[in-house]
Design a protein around this motif. Structure first.
Motif, PDB file in Angstrom:
ATOM      1  N   VAL A 179       0.838  -1.211   0.000  1.00 11.81           N
ATOM      2  CA  VAL A 179       0.000   0.000   0.000  1.00 11.81           C
ATOM      3  C   VAL A 179       0.865   1.251   0.000  1.00 11.81           C
ATOM      4  N   GLN A 180       0.517   2.188  -0.849  1.00 15.21           N
ATOM      5  CA  GLN A 180       1.053   3.553  -0.754  1.00 15.21           C
ATOM      6  C   GLN A 180      -0.175   4.447  -0.547  1.00 15.21           C
ATOM      7  N   ALA A 181      -0.228   5.165   0.570  1.00 16.92           N
ATOM      8  CA  ALA A 181      -1.413   5.958   0.890  1.00 16.92           C
ATOM      9  C   ALA A 181      -0.991   7.389   1.203  1.00 16.92           C
ATOM     10  N   LEU A 182      -1.291   8.283   0.281  1.00 14.68           N
ATOM     11  CA  LEU A 182      -0.900   9.689   0.429  1.00 14.68           C
ATOM     12  C   LEU A 182      -2.038  10.456   1.089  1.00 14.68           C
ATOM     13  N   GLY A 183      -1.700  11.234   2.113  1.00 11.77           N
ATOM     14  CA  GLY A 183      -2.728  11.901   2.905  1.00 11.77           C
ATOM     15  C   GLY A 183      -2.687  13.415   2.787  1.00 11.77           C
ATOM     16  N   GLY A 184      -3.170  14.077   3.831  1.00  8.57           N
ATOM     17  CA  GLY A 184      -3.357  15.522   3.825  1.00  8.57           C
ATOM     18  C   GLY A 184      -2.066  16.302   4.042  1.00  8.57           C
ATOM     19  N   ALA A 185      -2.209  17.608   4.131  1.00  6.52           N
ATOM     20  CA  ALA A 185      -1.020  18.466   4.147  1.00  6.52           C
ATOM     21  C   ALA A 185      -1.300  19.783   4.854  1.00  6.52           C
ATOM     22  N   LYS A 186      -0.217  20.427   5.268  1.00  5.12           N
ATOM     23  CA  LYS A 186      -0.277  21.799   5.767  1.00  5.12           C
ATOM     24  C   LYS A 186       1.067  22.387   5.341  1.00  5.12           C
ATOM     25  N   ASN A 187       1.112  22.933   4.148  1.00  5.72           N
ATOM     26  CA  ASN A 187       2.402  23.312   3.566  1.00  5.72           C
ATOM     27  C   ASN A 187       2.785  24.735   3.956  1.00  5.72           C
ATOM     28  N   HIS A 188       3.973  24.858   4.544  1.00  5.37           N
ATOM     29  CA  HIS A 188       4.474  26.150   5.018  1.00  5.37           C
ATOM     30  C   HIS A 188       5.395  26.774   3.963  1.00  5.37           C
ATOM     31  N   MET A 189       5.277  28.069   3.801  1.00  6.39           N
ATOM     32  CA  MET A 189       6.277  28.778   2.991  1.00  6.39           C
ATOM     33  C   MET A 189       6.977  29.787   3.900  1.00  6.39           C
ATOM     34  N   ILE A 190       8.287  29.616   4.056  1.00  2.14           N
ATOM     35  CA  ILE A 190       9.063  30.537   4.893  1.00  2.14           C
ATOM     36  C   ILE A 190       9.491  31.731   4.038  1.00  2.14           C
ATOM     37  N   VAL A 191       9.213  32.925   4.533  1.00  7.06           N
ATOM     38  CA  VAL A 191       9.659  34.126   3.814  1.00  7.06           C
ATOM     39  C   VAL A 191      10.748  34.786   4.657  1.00  7.06           C
ATOM     40  N   MET A 192      11.969  34.754   4.131  1.00  8.11           N
ATOM     41  CA  MET A 192      13.123  35.283   4.859  1.00  8.11           C
ATOM     42  C   MET A 192      13.210  36.808   4.672  1.00  8.11           C
ATOM     43  N   GLY A 224      -5.026  29.495  -5.678  1.00 10.69           N
ATOM     44  CA  GLY A 224      -5.299  28.727  -6.895  1.00 10.69           C
ATOM     45  C   GLY A 224      -6.140  27.518  -6.531  1.00 10.69           C
ATOM     46  N   SER A 225      -7.108  27.198  -7.390  1.00  7.92           N
ATOM     47  CA  SER A 225      -7.998  26.053  -7.152  1.00  7.92           C
ATOM     48  C   SER A 225      -8.717  26.184  -5.797  1.00  7.92           C
ATOM     49  N   ALA A 226      -8.941  27.446  -5.383  1.00  9.75           N
ATOM     50  CA  ALA A 226      -9.622  27.757  -4.109  1.00  9.75           C
ATOM     51  C   ALA A 226      -8.957  27.044  -2.920  1.00  9.75           C
ATOM     52  N   GLY A 227      -7.640  26.823  -3.033  1.00  9.80           N
ATOM     53  CA  GLY A 227      -6.908  26.198  -1.921  1.00  9.80           C
ATOM     54  C   GLY A 227      -7.131  24.694  -1.809  1.00  9.80           C
ATOM     55  N   GLU A 228      -7.858  24.109  -2.766  1.00 13.52           N
ATOM     56  CA  GLU A 228      -8.147  22.671  -2.691  1.00 13.52           C
ATOM     57  C   GLU A 228      -7.046  21.882  -3.424  1.00 13.52           C
ATOM     58  N   ARG A 229      -5.817  22.088  -2.976  1.00 12.21           N
ATOM     59  CA  ARG A 229      -4.677  21.340  -3.522  1.00 12.21           C
ATOM     60  C   ARG A 229      -3.864  20.810  -2.359  1.00 12.21           C
ATOM     61  N   CYS A 230      -3.392  19.578  -2.499  1.00  7.62           N
ATOM     62  CA  CYS A 230      -2.591  19.025  -1.405  1.00  7.62           C
ATOM     63  C   CYS A 230      -1.227  19.705  -1.331  1.00  7.62           C
ATOM     64  N   MET A 231      -0.849  20.446  -2.380  1.00  7.66           N
ATOM     65  CA  MET A 231       0.417  21.175  -2.346  1.00  7.66           C
ATOM     66  C   MET A 231       0.177  22.681  -2.203  1.00  7.66           C
ATOM     67  N   ALA A 232      -1.067  23.091  -1.906  1.00  7.87           N
ATOM     68  CA  ALA A 232      -1.337  24.509  -1.659  1.00  7.87           C
ATOM     69  C   ALA A 232      -0.494  24.982  -0.482  1.00  7.87           C
ATOM     70  N   ILE A 233      -0.071  26.230  -0.518  1.00  6.70           N
ATOM     71  CA  ILE A 233       0.557  26.822   0.671  1.00  6.70           C
ATOM     72  C   ILE A 233      -0.581  27.355   1.548  1.00  6.70           C
ATOM     73  N   SER A 234      -0.686  26.828   2.757  1.00  4.51           N
ATOM     74  CA  SER A 234      -1.738  27.309   3.654  1.00  4.51           C
ATOM     75  C   SER A 234      -1.165  28.092   4.830  1.00  4.51           C
ATOM     76  N   VAL A 235       0.169  28.049   4.996  1.00  8.79           N
ATOM     77  CA  VAL A 235       0.819  28.805   6.074  1.00  8.79           C
ATOM     78  C   VAL A 235       2.000  29.582   5.498  1.00  8.79           C
ATOM     79  N   ALA A 236       1.982  30.901   5.706  1.00  6.28           N
ATOM     80  CA  ALA A 236       3.164  31.703   5.372  1.00  6.28           C
ATOM     81  C   ALA A 236       3.875  32.019   6.683  1.00  6.28           C
ATOM     82  N   VAL A 237       5.121  31.608   6.778  1.00 11.45           N
ATOM     83  CA  VAL A 237       5.879  31.896   8.005  1.00 11.45           C
ATOM     84  C   VAL A 237       6.797  33.078   7.700  1.00 11.45           C
TER      85      VAL A 237
END
Ligand code: NAD
Length: 499
Positions: A245-258, A276-289
């Protein structure tokens, strides 16, 4: 009464047996557009049998000829790009241009599968002992299955079945019951391309269909993409039933801004990656640090007017930046998260909750939202929202930002925006994340690399498509051979070694 869809089994459209069905809605209007049959365990078992019957014949087709089917399938997807993207957009709600991009990214995996004869080439060693040769080759597993989420109706199925089928397996695809039409059409096209009937079967359904796949002994491997709780369930149930089994799940992708980042570039990147895509992407950035308050203040100032002026419309509005959320239930879930962020004390700088699109008042449209001063104990930080909501977290230093990334339970994607090569290199080395971008906000690997996260974003060992896809859908056999002229007389009782 909305039209009833079908399954696609053994190269034919097969009507549901008349059991349960689900509604497929138009996200822009909220209307029921069509209905989808939800397969019973018996219907799923019949499809599995069909795939099992087709498998030996398909595995006997030479890799070169399987590749030729992929070449024709690639051409057919190109010819039907508009149609496939429209089917994806209509049911998902994303803009047509965005859907075309995702079909194109899926098509690139078909292109990789066109080279299957090359990537399946084995290894050969002559004279591993005197007169003894050894070779290793990869063999298909048999019948394998894919279970896919709503957010990429074409691309995520294309991550799976072209590689599996090119490797000589037959495939059962259980697409998301929210967006079934694109998968059904792709199965027709693969048949037209020359795949044998039964090589790709699309069986619509929900938990009952999935549970049958997870427990049926004929199924050798399961590829899953969806939310983390279901990914974990699929992994545990599938592996305890002896499956790979390979089972890919959810995400909370951070983008660090230096502090040294080009803020114009970082702002543009955040706009596309978060909304993009109303945030419905598993690779969407949902946190800007933001590293430092100066960066955070500047980002809020630059992002706010852009988010307020996002163009939101139905999928076929060529000017729209993003469309509605997939269903009313998902809209309510996203809105619930925004309410909870306000209650927990995050600062809602841009509030999209009251957005209404004239003429589409019953659609699932939500405006973009920005939260500032989000902290790591808040629900909106810890959980995946999967909507047009960007959380800004203020970090005091790069080390604090990296700790946030590494302490989060998800590990799908992340990015750093900086001009400092040392910081970037440190980040790519130390981030405990499967896919890392340097000044690239959505670092989705191309088809000839492999896609996958770490931590609770992936259960299993193999990432998807590319070389990992070949490994996942095949098993290795190593042959050691010699011929009578090389055999010495007499029995050997000790471990053979080279002297
Ligand atoms: P989901 O988990 O609700 O559904 C995914 C699939 O699982 C569907 O086919 C569905 O029918 C099936 N399913 C749902 N509940 C089930 C149950 N109880 N038992 C058995 N099967 C069940 O996911 P979704 O809402 O369709 O998709 C969004 C999620 O997918 C998000 O969490 C997103 O991050 C994730 N996703 C991850 C990736 C990745 O590559 N990691 C890619 C795309 C989407």
């Amino acid at each position: 009464m909305a039209d009833m869809l079908h399954h696609f089994i053994g190269g034919e459209k097969v009507a549901g047996a008349g059991g349960r069905s689900g509604d497929v809605t138009n996200p822009a209007t909220g209307e029921i557009a069509r209905q989808v049959p939800l397969a019973s365990a018996d219907e799923m078992r019949a499809a599995i049998q069909n795939a099992a019957d087709a498998q030996p014949g398909w595995a006997a087709v030479t890799p070169q000829n399987r590749a030729r089917v992929m070449f024709r399938f690639k051409a057919l997807i190109e010819d039907h790009m508009e149609e496939l993207a429209t089917l994806a957009s209509m049911e998902h709600g994303k803009t047509l241009e965005d859907a075309k991009g995702s079909v194109q990214r899926g098509l690139e995996i078909v292109e990789y599968a066109c080279g299957i004869a090359q990537v399946l080439k084995g290894e050969f060693s002559e004279n591993v002992g005197t007169g003894v040769d050894s070779y290793a080759s990869r063999h298909p597993l048999g019948v394998v299955a894919g279970i896919t989420p709503f957010n990429f109706p074409a691309m995520v199925p294309l991550w799976m079945f072209p590689m599996a089928i090119a490797c000589g397996n037959t495939f059962i695809l259980k697409p998301s019951e929210k967006v079934p039409s694109c998968a059904l059409r792709m199965a027709e096209l693969l048949l037209e391309a020359g795949a044998h009937p039964g090589v790709l079967n699309v069986v619509n359904g929900d938990k009952e269909a999935v549970d049958t796949l997870l427990t049926d002994p004929t199924i050798q491997a399961i590829s899953f993409v969806g939310s983390t709780p279901i990914a974990e369930y699929v992994y545990q149930t599938g592996t305890s039933n002896g499956k790979r089994v390979q089972a890919l799940g959810g995400a909370k992708n951070h983008m660090i801004v230096m502090p040294d980042a080009d803020l114009g570039q970082a702002t543009d990147a955040l706009m596309g990656a978060a909304f993009g895509s109303a945030g419905e992407r598993c690779m969407a950035i949902s946190v800007a640090v933001a590293v430092g308050d100066t960066v955070a203040d500047a980002l809020v100032e630059r992002l706010s007017p852009k988010v307020e002026s996002l163009k939101i419309g139905p999928y076929n509005d060529p000017d729209a930046d993003m469309g509605p959320l997939v269903t009313r239930a998902h809209y309510d879930k996203v809105k619930g998260y925004i309410d909870s962020g306000v209650e927990e004390g995050a600062k809602l700088v841009v509030d999209g909750r009251d957005f209404k699109l004239q003429g589409y008042e019953n659609g699932n449209f939500m405006g973009g939202c920005i939260f500032d001063n989000v902290t790591s104990d808040m629900k909106i930080y810890k959980e995946e929202i999967f909507g047009p909501v960007l959380a800004i977290v203020r970090a005091k230093s790069y080390e604090d930002a990296l700790t946030l990334v590494n302490d989060h339970e998800f590990g799908n994607g992340t990015a750093i925006f900086t001009r400092d090569g040392d910081a970037a290199r440190d980040f790519t080395t130390r981030a405990k994340i499967g896919m890392v971008g340097v000044n690239v906000p959505i670092p989705v690997p191309v088809a000839y690399h492999s896609f996958g996260g770490w931590k609770r974003s992936l259960f299993g060992d193999h990432h998807m498509h590319g070389p990992e896809g070949v490994r996942f859908y095949t098993r290795l056999k190593t042959v050691t051979q010699r011929w009578p002229s090389g055999i010495r007389e007499g029995a050997e009782f000790v471990m053979p070694v080279q002297k």
